[in-house]
Design an enzyme around this catalytic site. Structure first.
Site, PDB file in Angstrom:
ATOM      1  N   ASN A   9       8.345   2.594   0.066  1.00  0.00           N
ATOM      2  CA  ASN A   9       8.526   2.255   1.475  1.00  0.00           C
ATOM      3  C   ASN A   9       9.824   1.467   1.592  1.00  0.00           C
ATOM      4  OD1 ASN A   9       8.398   1.382   4.120  1.00  0.00           O
ATOM      5  ND2 ASN A   9       6.750  -0.091   3.768  1.00  0.00           N
ATOM      6  N   TRP A  10      10.867   2.138   2.068  1.00  0.00           N
ATOM      7  CA  TRP A  10      12.176   1.490   2.138  1.00  0.00           C
ATOM      8  C   TRP A  10      12.261   0.446   3.250  1.00  0.00           C
ATOM      9  CZ3 TRP A  10      16.411   5.874   1.526  1.00  0.00           C
ATOM     10  CH2 TRP A  10      16.248   6.473   0.270  1.00  0.00           C
ATOM     11  N   LYS A  11      11.277   0.438   4.144  1.00  0.00           N
ATOM     12  CA  LYS A  11      11.300  -0.465   5.305  1.00  0.00           C
ATOM     13  C   LYS A  11      12.627  -0.290   6.053  1.00  0.00           C
ATOM     14  CE  LYS A  11       7.971  -3.507   3.127  1.00  0.00           C
ATOM     15  NZ  LYS A  11       7.451  -4.890   3.027  1.00  0.00           N
ATOM     16  N   HIS A  93       0.840  -0.070   8.695  1.00  0.00           N
ATOM     17  CA  HIS A  93       1.380  -1.077   7.788  1.00  0.00           C
ATOM     18  C   HIS A  93       1.214  -2.455   8.417  1.00  0.00           C
ATOM     19  CE1 HIS A  93       4.257  -3.394   5.403  1.00  0.00           C
ATOM     20  NE2 HIS A  93       4.162  -2.443   4.491  1.00  0.00           N
ATOM     21  N   GLU A  95       3.070  -4.885   8.745  1.00  0.00           N
ATOM     22  CA  GLU A  95       4.179  -5.320   9.597  1.00  0.00           C
ATOM     23  C   GLU A  95       4.098  -4.683  10.983  1.00  0.00           C
ATOM     24  OE1 GLU A  95       6.865  -5.856   5.596  1.00  0.00           O
ATOM     25  OE2 GLU A  95       7.254  -4.168   6.928  1.00  0.00           O
ATOM     26  N   GLU A 164      -3.168  -3.187   1.076  1.00  0.00           N
ATOM     27  CA  GLU A 164      -2.017  -4.080   0.962  1.00  0.00           C
ATOM     28  C   GLU A 164      -2.426  -5.476   1.434  1.00  0.00           C
ATOM     29  OE1 GLU A 164       1.156  -3.066   3.624  1.00  0.00           O
ATOM     30  OE2 GLU A 164      -0.206  -3.107   5.329  1.00  0.00           O
ATOM     31  N   GLY A 170       6.001  -9.180  -0.248  1.00  0.00           N
ATOM     32  CA  GLY A 170       7.277  -9.868  -0.132  1.00  0.00           C
ATOM     33  C   GLY A 170       7.212 -11.355  -0.409  1.00  0.00           C
ATOM     34  N   SER A 208       3.579  -6.309  -3.732  1.00  0.00           N
ATOM     35  CA  SER A 208       4.505  -6.821  -4.749  1.00  0.00           C
ATOM     36  C   SER A 208       4.276  -6.186  -6.119  1.00  0.00           C
ATOM     37  CB  SER A 208       4.403  -8.352  -4.849  1.00  0.00           C
ATOM     38  OG  SER A 208       4.808  -8.959  -3.642  1.00  0.00           O
ATOM     39  N   GLY A 229       7.236  -1.563  -1.949  1.00  0.00           N
ATOM     40  CA  GLY A 229       8.215  -2.051  -0.992  1.00  0.00           C
ATOM     41  C   GLY A 229       9.538  -2.352  -1.639  1.00  0.00           C
ATOM     42  N   GLY A 230       9.823  -3.636  -1.867  1.00  0.00           N
ATOM     43  CA  GLY A 230      11.113  -4.058  -2.372  1.00  0.00           C
ATOM     44  C   GLY A 230      11.563  -3.355  -3.638  1.00  0.00           C
TER      45      GLY A 230
END
Length: 246
Positions: A9-11, A93, A95, A164, A170, A208, A229-230
């Protein structure tokens, strides 16, 4: 055995140069021995599709509208995503739930819209730190998933679920493998009560995930890969996680 899936997930990250380098590194590192997908920002779907066509790496989007078309300025329909060859779309998600106030029912409606066009929704559920600390984890994730199961009906077995924990996204904090497995087992049991396909459904962990904890997490019996994610923005890390899944 369920084949693992690792979805990046590049966000809201990326640019032409960084995307090209990242995708080239992922393609060059194949084969992985697991299913791999990248969910990219809408503007980069075209170039991602061009780069990945002919490979076994799938691509998808990070959200979609619950509506097929109409006067919904700024929205992107699942039909549009399907035209770009998207195999997956992330819905619900944390967010989106937090910053865009998406309800459980809206998430369910998006999942239904995706399946109607042959795109597999990755349905996210998870609790905040406050909810975990007050013992509400089970109530929260079951409520979130219940709305989707009820809306999808007999098609519920066709989605992918992603757990999640919001407190581990994050933040550098990660649920222990035992904590993650406990919630995954809970979700599996809920799915088993709703569909005969629960044993074959993928439940991903998203919180994470990194190269140094991926193998331990993925070794749990009900964790079928990760929503990354990251670490999905760093080719070496993402490749290492994909190899850990295999």
């Amino acid at each position: 055995m369920r084949r693992k899936l690792v979805a990046g997930n590049w966000k809201m990250h990326g640019n032409h140069k960084a995307n090209a380098d990242l995708l080239a590194a992922i393609v060059a590192a194949r084969p992985f021995g697991c299913d791999v997908a990248v969910c990219v920002p809408f503007p980069y779907l075209s170039e991602t599709a061009v780069t990945l066509t002919g490979t076994d790496v799938r691509w998808g989007a990070q959200d979609c509208s619950a509506h097929e078309q109409g006067a919904y300025t700024g929205e992107v329909s699942i039909g549009m995503l399907a035209e770009f060859g998207c195999r997956h779309v992330i819905v619900g998600h944390s967010e989106r739930r937090q910053y865009h106030h998406e309800s459980d029912q809206l998430v369910a409606d998006k999942a239904k819209a995706a399946l109607a066009r042959g795109v597999t929704p990755i349905v996210c559920v998870g609790e905040t730190l406050a909810e975990r600390d007050t013992g509400q984890t089970e109530v929260v994730v079951k409520r979130q998933l219940s709305a989707v199961i009820h809306t999808l009906g007999h098609c519920a077995g066709e989605m992918v679920v992603a757990y999640e924990p919001v407190w581990a996204i994050g933040t550098g904090r990660t649920a222990t493998p035992e904590q993650a497995q406990a919630v995954h087992a809970l979700l599996r049991a809920q799915l088993q009560a709703a569909t005969a396909h629960a044993a074959d459904m993928k439940i991903l962990y998203g919180g994470s995930v990194k190269p140094d904890n991926a193998a331990t997490l993925f070794a749990q019996p009900d964790i079928d890969g990760g929503l990354i994610g990251g670490a999905s923005l760093k080719a070496a890390d993402f490749v290492a996680i994909c190899r850990a899944a295999a």
